[in-house]
Design an enzyme around this catalytic site. Structure first.
Site, PDB file in Angstrom:
ATOM      1  N   THR A   7      17.244 111.840  56.897  1.00 35.78           N
ATOM      2  CA  THR A   7      16.542 110.612  57.267  1.00 35.78           C
ATOM      3  C   THR A   7      15.762 110.035  56.095  1.00 35.78           C
ATOM      4  O   THR A   7      15.548 108.831  56.016  1.00 35.78           O
ATOM      5  CB  THR A   7      15.606 110.907  58.458  1.00 35.78           C
ATOM      6  OG1 THR A   7      16.426 111.201  59.587  1.00 35.78           O
ATOM      7  CG2 THR A   7      14.714 109.741  58.799  1.00 35.78           C
ATOM      8  N   SER A  54      21.632 116.312  58.109  1.00 35.28           N
ATOM      9  CA  SER A  54      21.540 117.778  57.994  1.00 35.28           C
ATOM     10  C   SER A  54      21.935 118.517  59.277  1.00 35.28           C
ATOM     11  O   SER A  54      22.103 119.730  59.262  1.00 35.28           O
ATOM     12  CB  SER A  54      20.151 118.222  57.533  1.00 35.28           C
ATOM     13  OG  SER A  54      19.234 118.245  58.601  1.00 35.28           O
ATOM     14  N   THR A  87      15.654 116.693  58.275  1.00 35.38           N
ATOM     15  CA  THR A  87      14.681 117.586  58.918  1.00 35.38           C
ATOM     16  C   THR A  87      15.333 118.548  59.919  1.00 35.38           C
ATOM     17  O   THR A  87      14.773 119.602  60.218  1.00 35.38           O
ATOM     18  CB  THR A  87      13.609 116.774  59.678  1.00 35.38           C
ATOM     19  OG1 THR A  87      14.244 115.957  60.661  1.00 35.38           O
ATOM     20  CG2 THR A  87      12.792 115.914  58.741  1.00 35.38           C
ATOM     21  N   ASP A  88      16.524 118.186  60.433  1.00 35.60           N
ATOM     22  CA  ASP A  88      17.090 118.956  61.547  1.00 35.60           C
ATOM     23  C   ASP A  88      17.331 120.430  61.213  1.00 35.60           C
ATOM     24  O   ASP A  88      17.051 121.306  62.023  1.00 35.60           O
ATOM     25  CB  ASP A  88      18.398 118.317  62.024  1.00 35.60           C
ATOM     26  CG  ASP A  88      18.159 117.021  62.781  1.00 35.60           C
ATOM     27  OD1 ASP A  88      17.000 116.743  63.139  1.00 35.60           O
ATOM     28  OD2 ASP A  88      19.129 116.289  63.005  1.00 35.60           O
TER      29      ASP A  88
END
Ligand code: ASP
Length: 320
Positions: A7, A54, A87-88
């Site tokens: 992101t 990710s 971030t995932d």
């Protein structure tokens, strides 16, 4: 700086959009351009290592990333590496690198919860802070770090804990290691478990199959049996509460252990630890307890341990 997407490199059609956007499309040069202050912190050599969301991270990319970081840090003219990431799965990549990069120089991951095109995008400040941490002598020898929302976390303990909040990253059991604010980098805690130069693990081109199953009301044995049939070498259980497991799942996992599958008990709760012989008899079942590692990090450690040929899995989970 190694950019991998996420992101932080996300783009939406409209600046008011913080949810409907495409991750991993803005190039690293554009990300750097948005933060002119970076040039007064460090001389940056940037590489577009990958351009992915990710959620789609792969073990093959982990291997390539770990090796690339190791090669870069071997150079005398490189003092640290910053990885931009989604971030995932950031907590998984960070822990994998924490256990496989064999250098003491700083490695800092950062990310963003809002796309680069958003009003109040959090990426630019996170990027500046990550570079400040990577440029700090104090960050050396602490393993892989995550700089996010003015906090500095250890890769071992940090986890994503919110779907949209800009303070999404927490280390529920330990708290942050320190903070970074207006260029000031301050550590208040240290990292006690072994990592990087003291780790016994390395990345590989042939990762063992390790999957995660969740225990819940009315759980069946279908998933476990299918994984065993598919050749899984390891299964991490995201158990209820303190790593407890539905009786049906327990029977299936005990059968899996008898067939040579390594089974690790973790918890789906998100904080707290899973004690050996606590909610289930690991001695009787032949299972391993994950301690304070969440299921996703436990999977990373189990993959590394199985790839290394280690037999003493409980020692490994007690150590790392
Ligand atoms: N789906 C995005 C990713 O992990 C989310 C983010 O970066 O915040 O790449």
């Amino acid at each position: 700086m190694l950019a991998t997407g996420g992101t932080i490199a996300g783009q939406a059609g409209d600046a008011s959009k913080t949810a409907g956007y495409k991750a991993g499309v803005v190039g690293v040069d554009k990300l750097l351009e948005a933060v002119p202050a970076l040039s007064s912190v460090a001389r940056i050599h940037a590489e577009q290592f990958a351009s992915i969301d990710s959620k789609d991270m792969s073990a093959a990319l982990w291997t390539a990333l770990s090796r690339r970081i190791d090669t870069l840090l071997a150079q005398d003219d490189i003092d640290g590496v910053v990885v931009t990431h989604g971030t995932d799965t950031l907590e998984e990549t960070a822990y994998l690198l924490h256990l496989t990069v064999k250098r003491a120089k700083p490695v800092v991951l950062t990310a963003a919860m809002r796309p680069s095109t958003a009003l109040s995008a959090d990426g630019p400040l996170n990027l500046l802070n990550a570079v400040s941490v990577a440029a700090s002598q104090d960050a050396a020898g602490k393993g892989v770090l995550v700089a996010f929302n003015n906090q500095i976390h250890s890769a071992r303990d940090v986890a994503k804990t919110s779907t949209y909040a800009v303070d999404a990253f927490r280390a529920p059991e330990t708290g942050a290691l320190g903070f970074v604010q207006d260029g000031r980098v301050e550590f208040q805690r240290t990292v006690v478990r072994p990592h990087t130069v003291a780790s016994e693990f390395s990345v590989t081109d042939e990762w063992p199959m390790v999957e995660i199953v969740t225990s819940h009301a009315d759980a069946s044995r279908v998933t476990v049996d299918a994984l065993v049939a598919a050749g899984a070498r390891g299964i991490v259980v995201a158990g209820t509460g303190n790593g407890s497991m539905h009786a049906t799942l327990t029977h299936a996992l005990a059968d899996a252990v008898k067939k040579g599958v390594a089974v690790v008990r973790s918890s789906r709760v998100g904080s707290g630890h899973v004690m050996r012989n606590g909610a289930a008899s690991d001695d009787a079942l032949g299972t391993i307890s994950a301690g304070t590692l969440n299921p996703y990090k436990a999977r990373v450690l189990l993959m590394l341990a199985l790839a290394s040929g280690a037999q003493d899995l409980q020692r490994i989970f007690d150590t790392y």
